[in-house]
Motif scaffolding. Structure first.
Motif, PDB file in Angstrom:
ATOM      1  N   TRP A 112       0.825  -1.201   0.000  1.00  0.00           N
ATOM      2  CA  TRP A 112       0.000   0.000   0.000  1.00  0.00           C
ATOM      3  C   TRP A 112       0.861   1.253   0.000  1.00  0.00           C
ATOM      4  O   TRP A 112       0.509   2.248  -0.621  1.00  0.00           O
ATOM      5  CB  TRP A 112      -0.968  -0.018   1.190  1.00  0.00           C
ATOM      6  N   VAL A 171     -11.002   5.125  -1.158  1.00  0.00           N
ATOM      7  CA  VAL A 171     -11.566   3.939  -0.511  1.00  0.00           C
ATOM      8  C   VAL A 171     -10.582   2.773  -0.447  1.00  0.00           C
ATOM      9  O   VAL A 171     -10.640   1.958   0.476  1.00  0.00           O
ATOM     10  CB  VAL A 171     -12.881   3.519  -1.235  1.00  0.00           C
ATOM     11  N   ALA A 172      -9.652   2.694  -1.397  1.00  0.00           N
ATOM     12  CA  ALA A 172      -8.757   1.534  -1.417  1.00  0.00           C
ATOM     13  C   ALA A 172      -7.706   1.596  -0.320  1.00  0.00           C
ATOM     14  O   ALA A 172      -7.132   0.573   0.043  1.00  0.00           O
ATOM     15  CB  ALA A 172      -8.078   1.423  -2.787  1.00  0.00           C
ATOM     16  N   PHE A 176     -22.382  -0.074  -7.712  1.00  0.00           N
ATOM     17  CA  PHE A 176     -21.916  -1.425  -8.046  1.00  0.00           C
ATOM     18  C   PHE A 176     -22.920  -2.511  -7.693  1.00  0.00           C
ATOM     19  O   PHE A 176     -22.665  -3.682  -7.921  1.00  0.00           O
ATOM     20  CB  PHE A 176     -20.605  -1.717  -7.300  1.00  0.00           C
ATOM     21  N   LEU A 183     -18.994   4.577 -15.177  1.00  0.00           N
ATOM     22  CA  LEU A 183     -19.046   5.136 -13.816  1.00  0.00           C
ATOM     23  C   LEU A 183     -18.986   6.658 -13.789  1.00  0.00           C
ATOM     24  O   LEU A 183     -19.335   7.277 -12.789  1.00  0.00           O
ATOM     25  CB  LEU A 183     -17.906   4.552 -12.975  1.00  0.00           C
ATOM     26  N   ALA A 232      -8.914   6.221  -6.885  1.00  0.00           N
ATOM     27  CA  ALA A 232      -8.900   4.918  -6.205  1.00  0.00           C
ATOM     28  C   ALA A 232      -9.902   3.953  -6.823  1.00  0.00           C
ATOM     29  O   ALA A 232      -9.869   2.771  -6.530  1.00  0.00           O
ATOM     30  CB  ALA A 232      -9.203   5.092  -4.718  1.00  0.00           C
ATOM     31  N   THR A 257      -6.977  -4.225 -13.022  1.00  0.00           N
ATOM     32  CA  THR A 257      -7.374  -5.623 -12.799  1.00  0.00           C
ATOM     33  C   THR A 257      -8.132  -6.183 -14.001  1.00  0.00           C
ATOM     34  O   THR A 257      -7.874  -7.306 -14.430  1.00  0.00           O
ATOM     35  CB  THR A 257      -8.285  -5.729 -11.570  1.00  0.00           C
ATOM     36  N   ILE A 258      -9.044  -5.387 -14.549  1.00  0.00           N
ATOM     37  CA  ILE A 258      -9.815  -5.895 -15.694  1.00  0.00           C
ATOM     38  C   ILE A 258      -8.887  -6.038 -16.901  1.00  0.00           C
ATOM     39  O   ILE A 258      -8.951  -7.034 -17.620  1.00  0.00           O
ATOM     40  CB  ILE A 258     -10.991  -4.949 -16.033  1.00  0.00           C
ATOM     41  N   THR A 265      -6.914  -9.153 -16.558  1.00  0.00           N
ATOM     42  CA  THR A 265      -7.727 -10.370 -16.721  1.00  0.00           C
ATOM     43  C   THR A 265      -8.115 -10.574 -18.189  1.00  0.00           C
ATOM     44  O   THR A 265      -8.143 -11.716 -18.673  1.00  0.00           O
ATOM     45  CB  THR A 265      -8.981 -10.307 -15.824  1.00  0.00           C
ATOM     46  N   LEU A 302      -9.861 -16.610 -13.669  1.00  0.00           N
ATOM     47  CA  LEU A 302      -9.573 -15.871 -12.426  1.00  0.00           C
ATOM     48  C   LEU A 302      -8.930 -16.780 -11.372  1.00  0.00           C
ATOM     49  O   LEU A 302      -8.206 -16.328 -10.503  1.00  0.00           O
ATOM     50  CB  LEU A 302     -10.858 -15.263 -11.857  1.00  0.00           C
ATOM     51  N   VAL A 325      -5.192  -9.928  -8.938  1.00  0.00           N
ATOM     52  CA  VAL A 325      -4.655  -9.540  -7.623  1.00  0.00           C
ATOM     53  C   VAL A 325      -4.054 -10.808  -7.018  1.00  0.00           C
ATOM     54  O   VAL A 325      -4.745 -11.613  -6.419  1.00  0.00           O
ATOM     55  CB  VAL A 325      -5.768  -8.961  -6.727  1.00  0.00           C
ATOM     56  N   LEU A 384      -1.741 -10.044  -1.500  1.00  0.00           N
ATOM     57  CA  LEU A 384      -2.428  -9.048  -0.668  1.00  0.00           C
ATOM     58  C   LEU A 384      -1.664  -8.894   0.633  1.00  0.00           C
ATOM     59  O   LEU A 384      -1.016  -9.845   1.093  1.00  0.00           O
ATOM     60  CB  LEU A 384      -3.853  -9.519  -0.372  1.00  0.00           C
ATOM     61  N   ARG A 442      -1.717  -7.092   4.735  1.00  0.00           N
ATOM     62  CA  ARG A 442      -2.478  -6.486   5.824  1.00  0.00           C
ATOM     63  C   ARG A 442      -1.503  -6.169   6.965  1.00  0.00           C
ATOM     64  O   ARG A 442      -0.403  -6.709   7.011  1.00  0.00           O
ATOM     65  CB  ARG A 442      -3.519  -7.469   6.385  1.00  0.00           C
ATOM     66  N   SER A 455     -11.574 -11.290  -3.143  1.00  0.00           N
ATOM     67  CA  SER A 455     -11.428 -11.220  -1.694  1.00  0.00           C
ATOM     68  C   SER A 455     -12.788 -11.329  -0.990  1.00  0.00           C
ATOM     69  O   SER A 455     -13.823 -11.489  -1.655  1.00  0.00           O
ATOM     70  CB  SER A 455     -10.703  -9.933  -1.278  1.00  0.00           C
ATOM     71  N   ARG A 495     -13.159  -5.439   2.785  1.00  0.00           N
ATOM     72  CA  ARG A 495     -12.391  -4.876   1.668  1.00  0.00           C
ATOM     73  C   ARG A 495     -12.691  -5.607   0.368  1.00  0.00           C
ATOM     74  O   ARG A 495     -11.992  -5.368  -0.631  1.00  0.00           O
ATOM     75  CB  ARG A 495     -10.871  -4.974   1.913  1.00  0.00           C
ATOM     76  N   SER A 551     -16.639  -4.375  -7.009  1.00  0.00           N
ATOM     77  CA  SER A 551     -16.990  -4.498  -8.424  1.00  0.00           C
ATOM     78  C   SER A 551     -17.075  -5.956  -8.902  1.00  0.00           C
ATOM     79  O   SER A 551     -16.935  -6.218 -10.077  1.00  0.00           O
ATOM     80  CB  SER A 551     -15.931  -3.742  -9.229  1.00  0.00           C
TER      81      SER A 551
HETATM   82  C1  HEM Z   1     -10.623  -4.152  -4.106  1.00  0.00           C
HETATM   83  C2  HEM Z   1      -9.909  -7.783  -7.242  1.00  0.00           C
HETATM   84  C3  HEM Z   1     -12.156  -5.205 -10.691  1.00  0.00           C
HETATM   85  C4  HEM Z   1     -12.498  -1.434  -7.681  1.00  0.00           C
HETATM   86  C5  HEM Z   1     -10.290  -5.370  -4.654  1.00  0.00           C
HETATM   87  C6  HEM Z   1      -9.721  -6.486  -3.921  1.00  0.00           C
HETATM   88  C7  HEM Z   1      -9.511  -7.497  -4.797  1.00  0.00           C
HETATM   89  C8  HEM Z   1      -9.955  -7.037  -6.087  1.00  0.00           C
HETATM   90  C9  HEM Z   1      -8.901  -8.858  -4.493  1.00  0.00           C
HETATM   91  C10 HEM Z   1      -9.449  -6.521  -2.418  1.00  0.00           C
HETATM   92  C11 HEM Z   1      -8.117  -5.984  -2.057  1.00  0.00           C
HETATM   93  C12 HEM Z   1      -7.798  -6.303  -0.625  1.00  0.00           C
HETATM   94  O1  HEM Z   1      -8.428  -7.145   0.001  1.00  0.00           O
HETATM   95  O2  HEM Z   1      -6.831  -5.740  -0.104  1.00  0.00           O
HETATM   96  C13 HEM Z   1     -10.448  -7.383  -8.451  1.00  0.00           C
HETATM   97  C14 HEM Z   1     -10.448  -8.204  -9.646  1.00  0.00           C
HETATM   98  C15 HEM Z   1     -11.091  -7.484 -10.615  1.00  0.00           C
HETATM   99  C16 HEM Z   1     -11.482  -6.204 -10.021  1.00  0.00           C
HETATM  100  C17 HEM Z   1      -9.826  -9.588  -9.748  1.00  0.00           C
HETATM  101  C18 HEM Z   1     -11.389  -7.815 -12.043  1.00  0.00           C
HETATM  102  C19 HEM Z   1     -11.110  -8.933 -12.625  1.00  0.00           C
HETATM  103  C20 HEM Z   1     -12.463  -3.966 -10.160  1.00  0.00           C
HETATM  104  C21 HEM Z   1     -13.161  -2.899 -10.873  1.00  0.00           C
HETATM  105  C22 HEM Z   1     -13.247  -1.842 -10.021  1.00  0.00           C
HETATM  106  C23 HEM Z   1     -12.618  -2.236  -8.778  1.00  0.00           C
HETATM  107  C24 HEM Z   1     -13.684  -3.011 -12.303  1.00  0.00           C
HETATM  108  C25 HEM Z   1     -13.852  -0.479 -10.231  1.00  0.00           C
HETATM  109  C26 HEM Z   1     -14.378  -0.038 -11.330  1.00  0.00           C
HETATM  110  C27 HEM Z   1     -11.990  -1.851  -6.478  1.00  0.00           C
HETATM  111  C28 HEM Z   1     -11.903  -0.978  -5.307  1.00  0.00           C
HETATM  112  C29 HEM Z   1     -11.353  -1.765  -4.279  1.00  0.00           C
HETATM  113  C30 HEM Z   1     -11.122  -3.096  -4.831  1.00  0.00           C
HETATM  114  C31 HEM Z   1     -12.341   0.480  -5.219  1.00  0.00           C
HETATM  115  C32 HEM Z   1     -11.041  -1.311  -2.848  1.00  0.00           C
HETATM  116  C33 HEM Z   1     -12.176  -1.739  -1.945  1.00  0.00           C
HETATM  117  C34 HEM Z   1     -11.945  -1.440  -0.477  1.00  0.00           C
HETATM  118  O3  HEM Z   1     -10.797  -1.386  -0.040  1.00  0.00           O
HETATM  119  O4  HEM Z   1     -12.948  -1.293   0.230  1.00  0.00           O
HETATM  120  N1  HEM Z   1     -10.427  -5.734  -5.971  1.00  0.00           N
HETATM  121  N2  HEM Z   1     -11.051  -6.187  -8.726  1.00  0.00           N
HETATM  122  N3  HEM Z   1     -12.159  -3.531  -8.902  1.00  0.00           N
HETATM  123  N4  HEM Z   1     -11.518  -3.106  -6.150  1.00  0.00           N
HETATM  124 FE1  HEM Z   1     -11.406  -4.674  -7.405  1.00  0.00          FE
END
Ligand code: HEM
Length: 456
Positions: free
Chosen positions: A87, A99-100, A118, A165, A265, A273-274, A277, A327, A333, A336, A338, A399, A403, A407
């Motif tokens: 981070w 938020v992230a 979402f 969005l 964020a 990520t997208i 993938t 996936l 991802v 991770l 913490r 996850s 957190r 999406s």
């Molecule tokens: C968080 C995976 C697509 C927005 C996360 C986390 C994972 C993840 C594993 C958790 C991180 C943690 O636990 O520390 C993925 C995968 C995706 C994807 C595999 C697509 C294949 C997206 C998309 C968006 C997005 C399309 C937004 C348009 C976010 C945000 C967080 C997050 C804002 C932070 C959430 C928080 O901390 O509360 N994602 N993500 N993700 N993702 Fe995704």
């Protein structure tokens, strides 16, 4: 490997063990060199040493969690927060108020603000944009030229995320700039994470100057987008409106910095990520041509001759299982981290307050203890009658817990639709110059995938 008992901080509390030290460390560098040299293999072997193992990264001790049940426990526990080296390396990009990276009450409020954009019921409204972008790819690839899959995948990822969005025609010209900036930033950040040379990244070398230029431009773009939306006086029902109208805990509008950090964020993880993938999916289609044939058959049965529409997605179960299996084997991802906010117990081991923990969805999702023929690409393992054999938390690419990716539904809908559309139109083959080995950065993806799309 060594295991020791540790006296508890609180008198009367059970005696907890110190997690064993992982094998293979070397003097001074500890396990760091293995984590840099071959991180996927290294993380995948750690469970042989224990459910929780200590790693030495230079002078630092990091706790690696290796079983599905314990990674689930970490993700679900309020004792572990978002912090630590991963981070910190992302902070220059993501800021501190998005938020992230936020924790505690700020994070809970921010999740409440973004969640409506979402939720399951919101996704169909994005359908026309997702469909338009998927068919635009089919058109772009018609020329038969060699595809630079990295550029193509990230471009469509950014376009879908921003157009869905942050609606508005003002986005069209800017998506290309966002794509270019993010590409520069993600490769630069990867370097900064694995080779942390600190002040050397401030030296005005061309690569550093380019990184700083892209970072400044992305921040400028976000300010422009926010200003344009305000000037338009429009308030479409989208994420940007939700952010601009959000109130803090005192009922006051949230600050400009928070709006800015929130936009970054969300766009950044959403695109990276997208994009990663989509690259993995195209590699899978090139390596297993029979999958594309089955996807085309499913599309013909479910959809017939008309174009695939968003409403078809929930019926395209085989295609969705190809996405899920992608996936599993190629989780964007893949790692991770913490930080423990208090001394805790994990699997009978003591985790000290302030400790950094890491775990790898890649390692967990490829573990032979959880999956038969674990390295094999088998979409049918996600059929209802077989999916019950998968241990809890052995498949969590988005996850779990507070957190969890907001999406997950958005992403699955987008990826399934896109896969159905492009696999029905084309077969893919790798061309010379393509390098499909994994590129391990902040996300995991094929290194430099070059494909030719052959019409079916
Ligand atoms: C968080 C995976 C697509 C927005 C996360 C986390 C994972 C993840 C594993 C958790 C991180 C943690 O636990 O520390 C993925 C995968 C995706 C994807 C595999 C697509 C294949 C997206 C998309 C968006 C997005 C399309 C937004 C348009 C976010 C945000 C967080 C997050 C804002 C932070 C959430 C928080 O901390 O509360 N994602 N993500 N993700 N993702 Fe995704």
């Amino acid at each position: 490997m060594t295991t020791e008992s540790v006296r508890p901080e609180t008198p009367g509390a059970p005696v907890l063990r110190e997690p064993p030290l992982a094998g293979g460390g070397v003097p001074l560098l500890g396990h760091g060199w293995k984590l840099v040299r071959d991180p996927l293999a290294f993380m995948s072997r750690l469970r042989d040493d224990g459910d929780v193992v200590r790693l030495r990264l230079g002078p630092k001790t990091v706790y690696a969690v290796t079983t599905p049940a314990l990674t689930g426990a970490v993700a679900l526990s309020p004792d572990y927060i978002i912090a630590g080296p991963l981070w910190e390396s992302l902070e220059s990009l993501l800021g501190k108020e998005g938020v992230a990276t936020a924790n505690g009450p700020l994070h809970r409020r921010q999740r409440r603000t973004i969640q409506p954009a979402f939720k399951l019921e919101a996704i169909p409204a994005y359908g026309p944009i997702m469909t338009e972008e998927a068919y635009a790819l089919v058109e772009r690839w018609r020329s038969g030229r060699v595809l630079d899959v990295t550029a193509e995948s990230f471009r469509v990822a950014v376009r879908v995320a921003t157009r869905c969005l942050m609606r508005g025609s003002y986005m069209d010209a800017r998506t290309e700039r966002i794509c270019a900036d993010l590409a520069t930033l993600f490769s630069g950040m990867y370097q900064r994470m694995v080779v942390p040379l600190g002040p050397l990244y401030k030296v005005p070398l061309p690569a550093n100057r380019e990184f700083n230029r892209a970072l400044a431009d992305l921040h400028l773009l976000v300010d422009e987008i926010v200003a344009d939306r305000r000037a338009s006086g429009q308030k479409p029902d989208d994420l940007l409106t939700a952010l601009l109208e959000a109130k803090d805990e005192n009922g006051e509008p949230i600050g400009e910095q928070e709006i800015h950090d929130q936009v970054i964020a969300i766009i950044t993880p959403g695109s990276e990520t997208i994009g990663a993938t989509i690259m993995s999916l195209l590699l899978v289609l090139a390596e297993h041509p029979e999958l594309g044939g089955k996807i085309r058959d499913e599309v013909e049965t479910v959809v017939g001759d008309r174009p695939v529409a968003f409403d078809d997605v929930r019926k395209l179960t085989y295609t969705a299982n190809v996405v899920t299996e992608t996936l599993r084997l190629y989780p964007a991802v893949w790692i991770l981290t913490r930080r423990a906010v208090t001394e805790t117990e994990l699997g009978g081991y003591r985790i000290p307050r302030g400790a950094d923990l890491i775990y790898s969805p890649y390692a967990v999702q490829r573990d032979h203890r959880s999956y038969g023929r674990h390295e094999e690409f088998d979409p049918d393992r996600w059929l209802p009658e077989r999916v019950k054999d998968v241990p809890k938390y052995a498949m969590s690419p988005f996850s779990v817990g507070n957190r969890k990716c907001p999406s997950d539904h958005f992403s699955m809908a987008e990826l399934t639709l896109l896969t159905a559309v492009v696999a029905s139109a084309y077969r893919f083959e790798q061309v010379s110059g393509s390098d499909a080995r994994p590129r391990i950065g902040i996300t995991l993806r094929p290194r430099r995938l070059m494909l030719r799309a052959l019409p079916r």
